[in-house]
Structures are given as C-alpha cells and as structure tokens.
Design a protein around this motif. Structure first.
Motif, PDB file in Angstrom:
ATOM      1  N   GLU A  33      28.519  77.656  51.094  1.00 52.62           N
ATOM      2  CA  GLU A  33      30.124  77.263  52.305  1.00 52.62           C
ATOM      3  C   GLU A  33      31.256  77.638  52.428  1.00 52.62           C
ATOM      4  O   GLU A  33      31.842  77.768  53.091  1.00 52.62           O
ATOM      5  N   ARG A  78      33.739  79.385  55.114  1.00 54.91           N
ATOM      6  CA  ARG A  78      34.854  78.725  55.452  1.00 54.91           C
ATOM      7  C   ARG A  78      35.795  79.849  54.711  1.00 54.91           C
ATOM      8  O   ARG A  78      36.728  80.324  56.212  1.00 54.91           O
ATOM      9  N   HIS A  79      35.930  80.553  54.330  1.00 54.41           N
ATOM     10  CA  HIS A  79      37.667  81.223  53.801  1.00 54.41           C
ATOM     11  C   HIS A  79      36.866  82.968  54.858  1.00 54.41           C
ATOM     12  O   HIS A  79      37.765  83.001  55.155  1.00 54.41           O
ATOM     13  N   ASP A  99      35.632  82.446  57.740  1.00 50.40           N
ATOM     14  CA  ASP A  99      35.221  82.278  59.088  1.00 50.40           C
ATOM     15  C   ASP A  99      37.170  81.874  59.123  1.00 50.40           C
ATOM     16  O   ASP A  99      37.892  82.030  60.429  1.00 50.40           O
ATOM     17  N   THR A 100      38.335  81.560  58.342  1.00 47.79           N
ATOM     18  CA  THR A 100      39.211  81.589  58.416  1.00 47.79           C
ATOM     19  C   THR A 100      40.510  82.571  58.096  1.00 47.79           C
ATOM     20  O   THR A 100      41.760  82.448  57.705  1.00 47.79           O
TER      21      THR A 100
END
Length: 231
Positions: free
Chosen positions: A46, A50-51, A53-54
């Motif tokens: 997860e 997130r990394h 996606d950002t």
C-alpha cells in the motif's frame, strides 16, 4: 539514468495483488504466522502504491512492474501450498511453523521478510527486466526506494511486535536471535544476486543451480529466525 519504456497492460496496476492480500488479511486467523507477515507486506505494498501515485518514484511504470512481479512471487508460493505442491524452500519454514505456539509474531514477520527479500526480490528484478526488456541498472532507483520503505517499516515492526519490559525472559533470546539478521544486508545481497542471475540468463543450467542454492540458503536463515522460544 535511462528507464524502461513500456509496461504491458497486465502489470499496469497493483490492485489485483492488493485485493488478494486484503482478502487473506480478512480470512486468516490473526495469530497465524502467514497472517502476521501478510499484514506487514500489505502495508508495504500500500505504501509503494501511494508513492507511485504521488510521483515519488523516478519511473512509475517500472516501479509498478517491479512491485507486481515481486508480489506475484509471494502469492505463487501461497498458491503452491494451497494446491498441494512444494513451495520454494525459502517459504517452507514459515508455512511449516505458522501455528507453532513458541514462535513470536516478530519472528513470523521477519522470517517472511527474509524469504521475500532474500529470494523473491532477486527473481522479481529479473522477471521485471525480461518484462520490460531492460537491464537491472535501469531498475536500481526503484529497487532502492522499495528497499528504503521496507527498512523503515521493519523498524516500526520491531517496535510494535517486540515484547515489552515485562517479558524480558522472552525478549532477551529474541533480541539475540533477531540481531543476527539485517534487512539492509539482505537487500544488498539481493541486488548482487539479481545482477548475477541476469548475467547468467543465457546459461540456464548455471542460473538454475544458483537460484536453487539461493533458495536453500534463504530457507535455512528463515528456519533459524523461527527458532521456538520458551514461555
């Protein structure tokens, strides 16, 4: 640094592997050794997602491919076990001792990390290079960032799962046992193994023997990490 240009549609997302790990998290008993590791690995995956996606990976497409190929190795080991086949040697200690009452949750977590980092990650780098038609050096940034996430999570895991001061009779041998293994050293060894396997890709017999020996060595370390401790 040059980066890989294409990622097939099949590896564009981590949603499928996340869904499988979340399903395991809801179905396995909380104290089961595989469940303990699965919770750890789910948190890692997860965080990687997130990394990605950002925009915190230099090449999001390569990071996605590596993340999925990495997770597939763990899930394939579980599938082999469930189908009655022999899983890789690196996973057998955790699968065999997953319900042992003398093994602590921290041991289960680190034994799973040992198997997944020490064996699966090296093969996942090679899998990803084949998928993307690139060299290991083109994945080094992504490899390092995933490794950094794992190191930070390992520190949190040790803090959360290490017995408290009232359990020093457990903590003393546990501290001694787990102090003999280092994720950072394992990560360095894995990168060297991945480069060696890539260099040996045109010598399948030698590469196969190398992989078999790596699997056995990581399995041996995992068995030591899972040494049952007294109450």
């Amino acid at each position: 640094m040059a980066h890989c240009e294409q990622v097939p549609a099949a590896v564009r997302t981590v949603d499928t592997v996340l869904s499988r790990m979340r399903a395991l998290d809801t179905t396995l008993p909380a104290r089961d050794g595989v469940a303990v590791f699965n919770r750890v690995y789910l948190a890692v995956t997860e965080a990687v997602d997130r990394h990605i996606d950002t925009g915190r990976f230099p090449d999001a497409r390569a990071a996605t491919a590596l993340d999925v190929r990495f997770a597939e190795r763990y899930l394939a080991a579980l599938d082999a076990l469930e189908d009655g086949h022999r899983p890789p040697a690196c996973w057998r200690p955790l699968f065999q001792l997953r319900r042992h009452p003398g093994v602590r949750p921290l041991q289960f977590a680190l034994a799973g990390i040992n198997a997944h980092i020490g064996h699966d990650l090296a093969l996942a780098v090679v899998d990803t290079c084949r998928t993307l038609d690139c060299e290991p050096v083109e994945l080094e940034d992504e490899f390092d960032r995933v490794g950094d996430l794992l190191v930070s999570l390992e520190e949190r895991i040790r803090d959360e799962l290490m017995p408290g001061p009232d359990l020093l009779q457990i903590a003393d041998p546990l501290t001694h046992l787990l102090g003999s293994w280092s994720l950072e050293r394992a990560r360095d060894a894995t990168w060297a193994a991945a480069r060696a396997l890539w260099a040996l890709r045109r010598l399948p017999d030698v590469a196969g023997e190398f992989t078999e020996r790596l699997d056995a060595a990581v399995g041996f370390a995992g068995r030591m990490l899972l040494t049952p401790l007294p109450d």
